[in-house]
Motif scaffolding. Structure first.
Motif, short mmCIF file in Angstrom:
data_model
loop_
_atom_site.label_atom_id
_atom_site.label_comp_id
_atom_site.label_asym_id
_atom_site.label_seq_id
_atom_site.Cartn_x
_atom_site.Cartn_y
_atom_site.Cartn_z
N ALA A 144 0.83 -1.21 0.00
CA ALA A 144 0.00 0.00 0.00
C ALA A 144 0.86 1.25 0.00
O ALA A 144 1.84 1.35 0.77
CB ALA A 144 -0.93 0.00 1.21
N ASP A 145 0.49 2.20 -0.86
CA ASP A 145 1.14 3.52 -0.82
C ASP A 145 0.64 4.28 0.40
O ASP A 145 -0.54 4.17 0.77
CB ASP A 145 0.81 4.28 -2.10
CG ASP A 145 1.63 5.56 -2.22
OD1 ASP A 145 2.81 5.51 -1.85
OD2 ASP A 145 1.08 6.58 -2.65
N TYR A 146 1.53 5.02 1.04
CA TYR A 146 1.14 5.72 2.27
C TYR A 146 0.13 6.84 1.96
O TYR A 146 -0.87 7.00 2.66
CB TYR A 146 2.38 6.31 2.96
CG TYR A 146 2.08 7.00 4.26
CD1 TYR A 146 1.96 6.28 5.44
CD2 TYR A 146 1.94 8.39 4.31
CE1 TYR A 146 1.68 6.93 6.64
CE2 TYR A 146 1.66 9.04 5.50
CZ TYR A 146 1.53 8.31 6.66
OH TYR A 146 1.25 8.95 7.85
N ASP A 206 -6.64 12.57 0.87
CA ASP A 206 -5.97 12.55 2.17
C ASP A 206 -6.16 11.23 2.91
O ASP A 206 -6.19 11.17 4.14
CB ASP A 206 -6.46 13.70 3.06
CG ASP A 206 -6.06 15.06 2.50
OD1 ASP A 206 -4.97 15.14 1.89
OD2 ASP A 206 -6.83 16.02 2.67
N THR A 207 -6.31 10.15 2.15
CA THR A 207 -6.45 8.82 2.74
C THR A 207 -5.08 8.19 2.90
O THR A 207 -4.21 8.34 2.05
CB THR A 207 -7.33 7.93 1.85
OG1 THR A 207 -8.58 8.59 1.63
CG2 THR A 207 -7.60 6.58 2.53
N CYS A 208 -4.90 7.46 3.99
CA CYS A 208 -3.64 6.81 4.28
C CYS A 208 -3.72 5.33 3.92
O CYS A 208 -4.75 4.67 4.14
CB CYS A 208 -3.28 6.97 5.76
SG CYS A 208 -1.71 6.23 6.21
N GLY A 209 -2.62 4.80 3.36
CA GLY A 209 -2.59 3.38 3.00
C GLY A 209 -2.76 2.46 4.19
O GLY A 209 -3.23 1.32 4.05
N ILE A 210 -2.40 2.94 5.39
CA ILE A 210 -2.58 2.11 6.59
C ILE A 210 -4.05 1.83 6.82
O ILE A 210 -4.43 0.73 7.27
CB ILE A 210 -1.95 2.82 7.81
CG1 ILE A 210 -0.44 2.97 7.61
CG2 ILE A 210 -2.23 2.05 9.09
CD1 ILE A 210 0.26 3.76 8.71
N ILE A 225 -2.97 -9.90 7.90
CA ILE A 225 -2.27 -10.06 6.63
C ILE A 225 -0.97 -9.25 6.65
O ILE A 225 -0.97 -8.08 7.03
CB ILE A 225 -3.16 -9.57 5.47
CG1 ILE A 225 -4.49 -10.35 5.48
CG2 ILE A 225 -2.47 -9.73 4.14
CD1 ILE A 225 -5.51 -9.79 4.50
N PRO A 226 0.15 -9.85 6.25
CA PRO A 226 1.40 -9.07 6.16
C PRO A 226 1.21 -7.88 5.21
O PRO A 226 0.54 -8.01 4.18
CB PRO A 226 2.41 -10.07 5.62
CG PRO A 226 1.84 -11.41 5.94
CD PRO A 226 0.35 -11.26 5.88
N ALA A 227 1.81 -6.77 5.57
CA ALA A 227 1.63 -5.56 4.76
C ALA A 227 2.93 -4.78 4.68
O ALA A 227 3.70 -4.72 5.64
CB ALA A 227 0.52 -4.68 5.35
N VAL A 228 3.14 -4.17 3.52
CA VAL A 228 4.29 -3.28 3.28
C VAL A 228 3.74 -1.93 2.86
O VAL A 228 2.96 -1.84 1.90
CB VAL A 228 5.23 -3.83 2.20
CG1 VAL A 228 6.38 -2.86 1.95
CG2 VAL A 228 5.76 -5.21 2.59
N VAL A 229 4.11 -0.88 3.57
CA VAL A 229 3.70 0.48 3.23
C VAL A 229 4.86 1.17 2.53
O VAL A 229 5.99 1.18 3.04
CB VAL A 229 3.28 1.26 4.48
CG1 VAL A 229 2.95 2.71 4.12
CG2 VAL A 229 2.06 0.61 5.13
N VAL A 230 4.58 1.73 1.37
CA VAL A 230 5.61 2.39 0.55
C VAL A 230 5.38 3.89 0.60
O VAL A 230 4.25 4.36 0.42
CB VAL A 230 5.55 1.89 -0.91
CG1 VAL A 230 6.66 2.53 -1.73
CG2 VAL A 230 5.65 0.37 -0.96
#
Length: 466
Positions: free
Chosen positions: A391-393, A398-402, A416-421
């Protein structure tokens, strides 16, 4: 009888009369002298009083003049203070603007570079033709140079604007060393240089992002100027501090150059073109960040034999080594990614297309989403549990990827494992990402690093499930 009266000197009446007259005359002279003295004294006092009066008038005039001058000086000082306050306020506004500007510029510049690196990596996959791989390698090299230059310029600008302030905490060095070795090893391998690092269990008090940037620049500088031999990364306990050392077998630095190399746009003599950077910003950034962290910077060099750069940080204790990073990169990618289901959330179409090509080349099933609306549609028809989320941050509106990660975890009932870019290098963003149980990758993402991280997270989740 008459003659006797006229000439007789012995007449007592005449003698007494003469004596009386003389006494009276002397008395009058004394009285006259006293009166004259008193008059003269009175006149002197009057003259002195008049002189004092004139002096007082003169002093009063001078005091009035000095008072007027002082009032004028105070008025000028007040006006100067007002001007200084106005200038300070303008400078603070300019610094705040520069901070916002460089944050926005950093994202806007690194975003297309992020997409380009992902696309380039897809072209360089082993199933491509030799011509494709050769061209992809050249493009990758150019993109790496652009990336390092942009990041260096942004770092210098943030330091100048005062927008980069340390956020101190305990930083485990072993994990940082392993991550840096993964980044620098391809550059060293390209020049047939060895890269070794000594495992340790030290933790130091520092800003994790700034400390990593310092050591990364020192390693990149060592690779740039070393033509044969190798580079070594180590940490040694020195009393209440830990000294992080970067050794190389390069040409060494003459004493006359040791102060100059820390200046902007200053490069040490080299016979080769630099692999990265090349504008002499790396060591300048190192020095400025070290000063901001109050970490002493050291340099020891012997011409013809090599150089050791070091930076010392307060010792924070010992920590247990992370099992995920004590191995090598080749071990991390030894697991397969075939048929892994990856949900990608990004508002940039170019990034989504590049990510799709890259994930397909890794034999992954990619599900591409632009916003929360498309995520909710996917959730409503979801018949599987994704293996990982990328997910893009910063998303639209103004929505956050988190938030997207949390929605997907809640809908599936699985962590679920997640990576924030993100292109945001601040400690606040890093803390927020990790507090929500996500991994962080900074743009532009290195595909090899992304693949290693996806493989590790997926294999760890599979191991936990079994």
């Amino acid at each position: 009888m008459t003659e006797q009266l006229r000439g007789d000197p012995l007449d007592p009446r005449l003698a007494d009369s003469r004596d009386d007259l003389e006494r009276e005359n002397n008395k009058l002279r004394k009285i006259n002298a006293a009166l004259i003295q008193r008059v003269e004294k009175s006149m002197d006092q009057q003259a002195n009083a008049y002189s004092l009066f004139q002096t007082a008038i003169t002093l009063e005039s001078q005091v009035r003049g000095r008072t007027e001058e002082l009032k004028n000086a105070l008025s000028r000082l007040e006006r100067t203070n007002d001007e200084l306050l106005a200038a300070r306020d303008a400078a603070e506004r300019a610094n705040r603007f520069k901070t916002r500007f460089f944050t926005a510029v950093g994202h806007d510049l690194l975003q297309p570079l992020h997409a380009a690196r992902l696309t380039c990596s897809a072209l360089a996959e082993p199933n491509g033709t030799p011509q494709q791989q050769r061209l992809a390698g050249r493009i990758e090299h150019a993109l790496t140079t652009i990336e390092e230059l942009l990041i260096s310029i942004l770092d210098i600008s943030k330091l100048e604007a005062g927008a980069m302030s340390p956020s101190l905490r305990s930083v485990p060095l072993n994990d940082m060393f392993a991550s840096l070795a993964l980044d620098i090893e391809p550059l060293a391998r390209e020049k047939n240089l060895s890269l070794t690092w000594r495992q340790n269990n030290f933790a130091v008090i520092s800003d994790p992002q700034m400390l990593r940037r310092i050591v990364q620049n020192l390693l990149a500088n060592a690779v740039q100027y070393t033509q044969k031999g190798g580079i070594k990364l180590a940490a040694r306990r020195r009393g209440g501090h830990v000294r992080i050392e970067v050794w190389d077998t390069g040409p060494g630095i003459p004493p006359t150059q040791r102060e100059l190399i820390f200046e902007e746009f200053r490069r040490a003599p080299s016979t080769d073109r630099p692999l990265i950077g090349g504008f002499g910003l790396g060591l300048s950034i190192v020095q400025r960040m070290a000063e901001a962290l109050n970490h002493p910077l050291g340099l020891c060099s012997t011409v013809g034999h090599g150089t050791r750069f070091s930076i010392s940080a307060p010792f924070a204790g010992t920590v247990q080594q992370s099992a995920s990073l004590t191995g090598t990169a080749s071990h991390a990618v030894s697991y397969g990614l075939n048929d892994s289901k990856v949900v990608v959330i990004d508002n940039d179409t170019a990034v989504l297309e590049a990510m799709q090509s890259l994930l397909q080349s890794w034999q992954c099933e990619a599900y591409l989403l632009r916003d929360l609306g498309e995520l909710e549609e996917l959730i409503s028809t979801l018949s599987f549990v994704p293996d990982i989320v990328l997910a893009d941050y910063h998303l639209d509106n103004d929505t956050c990827g988190i938030t997207a990660v949390d929605l997907l975890r809640t809908a599936t009932g699985r962590f679920i494992p997640a990576v924030v870019v993100t292109a945001d290098h601040t400690a606040r963003t890093s803390d927020e990402v990790r507090a929500n149980g996500c991994e962080l990758l900074l743009k532009p993402v290195k595909p090899a690093e992304l693949r290693a991280l996806i493989t590790h997270l997926v294999s760890r989740a599979d191991g936990a499930a079994s």
